[in-house]
Design a protein around this motif. Structure first.
Motif, PDB file in Angstrom:
ATOM      1  N   ILE A  72      -3.759  21.755  44.716  1.00  0.00           N
ATOM      2  CA  ILE A  72      -2.376  21.839  44.223  1.00  0.00           C
ATOM      3  C   ILE A  72      -1.526  22.531  45.283  1.00  0.00           C
ATOM      4  O   ILE A  72      -1.903  23.594  45.788  1.00  0.00           O
ATOM      5  N   THR A  73      -0.379  21.937  45.616  1.00  0.00           N
ATOM      6  CA  THR A  73       0.477  22.523  46.646  1.00  0.00           C
ATOM      7  C   THR A  73       1.380  23.619  46.098  1.00  0.00           C
ATOM      8  O   THR A  73       1.625  24.619  46.778  1.00  0.00           O
ATOM      9  N   HIS A  74       1.903  23.441  44.883  1.00  0.00           N
ATOM     10  CA  HIS A  74       2.722  24.484  44.264  1.00  0.00           C
ATOM     11  C   HIS A  74       2.795  24.205  42.769  1.00  0.00           C
ATOM     12  O   HIS A  74       2.361  23.155  42.296  1.00  0.00           O
ATOM     13  N   MET A  75       3.369  25.138  42.037  1.00  0.00           N
ATOM     14  CA  MET A  75       3.241  25.138  40.588  1.00  0.00           C
ATOM     15  C   MET A  75       4.349  24.383  39.859  1.00  0.00           C
ATOM     16  O   MET A  75       4.411  24.436  38.629  1.00  0.00           O
ATOM     17  N   HIS A  76       5.207  23.682  40.544  1.00  0.00           N
ATOM     18  CA  HIS A  76       6.265  22.943  39.855  1.00  0.00           C
ATOM     19  C   HIS A  76       5.669  21.857  38.968  1.00  0.00           C
ATOM     20  O   HIS A  76       4.622  21.272  39.273  1.00  0.00           O
ATOM     21  N   GLY A 116      -5.462  26.095  44.206  1.00  0.00           N
ATOM     22  CA  GLY A 116      -4.015  26.111  44.075  1.00  0.00           C
ATOM     23  C   GLY A 116      -3.474  27.512  44.164  1.00  0.00           C
ATOM     24  O   GLY A 116      -4.224  28.499  44.212  1.00  0.00           O
ATOM     25  N   PRO A 117      -2.150  27.652  44.167  1.00  0.00           N
ATOM     26  CA  PRO A 117      -1.535  28.979  44.277  1.00  0.00           C
ATOM     27  C   PRO A 117      -1.683  29.778  42.993  1.00  0.00           C
ATOM     28  O   PRO A 117      -2.176  29.284  41.974  1.00  0.00           O
ATOM     29  N   ARG A 118      -1.272  31.010  43.073  1.00  0.00           N
ATOM     30  CA  ARG A 118      -1.323  31.902  41.915  1.00  0.00           C
ATOM     31  C   ARG A 118      -0.626  31.252  40.723  1.00  0.00           C
ATOM     32  O   ARG A 118       0.482  30.739  40.834  1.00  0.00           O
ATOM     33  N   GLY A 119      -1.281  31.273  39.591  1.00  0.00           N
ATOM     34  CA  GLY A 119      -0.755  30.691  38.376  1.00  0.00           C
ATOM     35  C   GLY A 119      -1.525  29.474  37.924  1.00  0.00           C
ATOM     36  O   GLY A 119      -1.486  29.123  36.742  1.00  0.00           O
ATOM     37  N   PRO A 215       6.589  29.686  46.070  1.00  0.00           N
ATOM     38  CA  PRO A 215       5.396  29.641  46.927  1.00  0.00           C
ATOM     39  C   PRO A 215       4.797  28.236  46.983  1.00  0.00           C
ATOM     40  O   PRO A 215       4.576  27.596  45.960  1.00  0.00           O
ATOM     41  N   CYS A 216       4.529  27.772  48.194  1.00  0.00           N
ATOM     42  CA  CYS A 216       4.051  26.408  48.393  1.00  0.00           C
ATOM     43  C   CYS A 216       3.055  26.392  49.542  1.00  0.00           C
ATOM     44  O   CYS A 216       3.140  27.213  50.472  1.00  0.00           O
ATOM     45  N   GLY A 243       3.053  20.042  50.626  1.00  0.00           N
ATOM     46  CA  GLY A 243       3.815  20.018  49.387  1.00  0.00           C
ATOM     47  C   GLY A 243       5.298  19.962  49.715  1.00  0.00           C
ATOM     48  O   GLY A 243       5.709  19.637  50.837  1.00  0.00           O
ATOM     49  N   ASP A 244       6.133  20.283  48.740  1.00  0.00           N
ATOM     50  CA  ASP A 244       7.582  20.275  48.950  1.00  0.00           C
ATOM     51  C   ASP A 244       7.954  21.342  49.978  1.00  0.00           C
ATOM     52  O   ASP A 244       7.420  22.455  49.954  1.00  0.00           O
TER      53      ASP A 244
END
Length: 472
Positions: A72-76, A116-119, A215-216, A243-244
């Motif tokens: 996962i690149t970011h949490m969007h 993936g990032p935090r979250g 964060p990405c 990611g974005d």
């Protein structure tokens, strides 16, 4: 390695989607050549995209149950909200539990690893618990933590310890890792995998930060050769999947920081862009959310009125995104061999229909838009048009194949290559075998460049015949 690497785009639109012609972000890559797939982002509707793949002669469709890793690149939401339904689909339905007091029966090996990032761990755990999801196979979540960050939820939380019930690790989740970045802000070797049971042959995945609103992360996938490299060895392949971003430059040092196995290789400037590298990037996947489409392509202003290249770029950056020209500039920065743009704004529907049906105004406009975006990326990559560049605008189900290098590179001395002519006014390019869209920027190379263009097989198959466009 002797196998082809294939990248299949399952979703190519931005957060304004899904649209009628594009799903939101997801792609899968067959990197190991063993039938497994690694997924990058998993938007809503990704499972359905597996089922919607068109039939193409000679091409084997990718399958959901082939996926073994998710990055996962970011949490969007347009990059993550398909994860729960994907896991429910791939992990299987458990057998009924007769004894409610019996210990969890899930002792199987891990089916899917998620990075993936935090979250990401807390989101999956919360959704899993509140939807009362269960599975017969296990998954595991590893969080990549930026400087100063702590895990969104501990990897191990047991019931009855005063924790929120949505934070409790369920029977289907195995205890993952909390991966803190190093002093440079990178996450090196989050995956270090051998292939075929042979030591020294495999894949390395490094991760690093890129600039977005939130964060990405960008991922660098490196092929590890079976045998020690020499100055005459065929080059291993390297992929960069982002990611974005409005500025991926923080990732560039990680891209260029080659592992020890590359030390025998000399530095070359493969495209004459004053970017000497030991191993060029075989494929860069970079977003291009917005673009200015000039009036000669879009005379009615369907993609927006009163827009200028400057205003579009400024707006894209303010929202954390990129234009095709920015994607092309980063391709030059990292010495990429091929650029594929995704995360295309919802104002740009994907081309549909055969190229021969260009009498239809809508078809003509959509094809013209992707040609223009590819041209802008090529201009950002090589503004003076003095070098061949390879730019594509992805649509859903587009497939990119990267063949293994079988010969040592013969990059010319920097500055001595014969210029090429970027020709974007030619007749529609040859149909790709994976889609009927003109995803590739057209190039016409002088004959003196043909030999250099055969430098590697993956480029040789795309060399440009005289007076013809490049086959995708």
């Amino acid at each position: 390695m002797s196998h082809d690497i294939t990248v299949t785009f399952l979703g190519t639109t931005s957060g304004g989607g899904p649209t009628q012609t594009r799903n939101c972000s997801s792609l899968v890559a067959d990197l190991a050549g063993d039938g497994s797939l690694w997924m990058f982002d998993c938007a809503e509707g990704t499972v359905r995209q597996f089922e919607n793949q068109p039939y193409r002669p000679g091409y084997q469709r990718v399958r959901v149950n082939q996926v073994s890793k998710i990055f996962i690149t970011h949490m969007h939401a347009d990059h993550t909200m398909g994860i729960l339904t994907f896991l429910r689909n791939i992990l299987g339905i458990p057998k009924p539990v007769i004894d409610p007091d019996a210990p969890p029966a899930n002792k199987s090996s891990t089916k899917v690893e998620i990075f993936g990032p935090r979250g990401i761990r807390r989101m999956i755990r919360m959704l899993w618990n509140v939807t009362h999801t269960r599975s017969s196979q296990a998954y595991i979540v590893h969080e990549l933590l930026f400087p100063g960050e702590q895990p969104s939820v501990p990897a191990e939380v047991r019931a009855g310890e005063g924790a929120d019930e949505t934070d409790v690790r369920n029977a289907s989740e195995k205890v993952g890792r909390d991966i803190h970045c190093d002093e440079a802000g990178y996450w090196p070797r989050i995956v270090n995998r051998e292939i075929g049971g042979q030591r020294g042959c495999g894949l390395i995945v490094d991760a690093g930060p890129i600039q977005h609103r939130d964060p990405c992360i960008g991922y660098v996938i490196r092929e590890v050769p079976r045998e020690p490299l020499t100055a005459e060895s065929p080059l291993p392949r390297k992929l960069v999947i982002l990611g974005d971003t409005y500025d991926p430059s923080p990732l560039a040092p990680l891209v260029h920081d080659e592992p020890p196995f590359a030390s025998p290789l000399p530095e070359r400037d493969p495209w004459g862009h004053d970017v000497p590298v030991k191993i060029p990037v075989s494929l860069l996947v970079h977003e291009a959310t917005d673009a200015h489409i000039p009036a000669h392509v879009d005379p009615s202003g369907r993609t927006g009125k009163n827009r200028t290249p400057e205003s579009v770029r400024e707006k894209a950056i303010s929202r954390g995104h990129s234009t095709p020209g920015m994607a092309g500039a980063f391709a030059r920065t990292i010495a990429a061999e091929r650029l594929v743009m995704n995360h295309i704004g919802a104002r740009f529907p994907a081309p549909v229909g055969e190229l021969t049906n260009m009498s239809n105004p809508q078809t003509k406009l959509r094809h013209g838009i992707v040609r223009e975006m590819a041209r802008q990326a090529a201009e950002g990559w090589c503004p003076d048009g003095s070098r061949p560049v390879h730019t594509e605008v992805a649509v859903d189900f587009h497939v990119v194949t990267i063949r293994p290098n079988r010969n040592a590179p013969t990059a010319p001395v920097r500055g001595s290559a014969t210029p090429c002519e970027l020709d974007i006014n030619m007749s529609p390019p040859i149909h790709t075998t994976t889609n009927t869209s003109p995803l590739f920027s057209c190039l016409r190379l002088p004959s003196s460049r043909q030999q250099h263009f055969r430098r590697t097989p993956q480029l040789a198959e795309r060399r440009v015949p005289k007076d013809a466009c490049t086959r995708i």
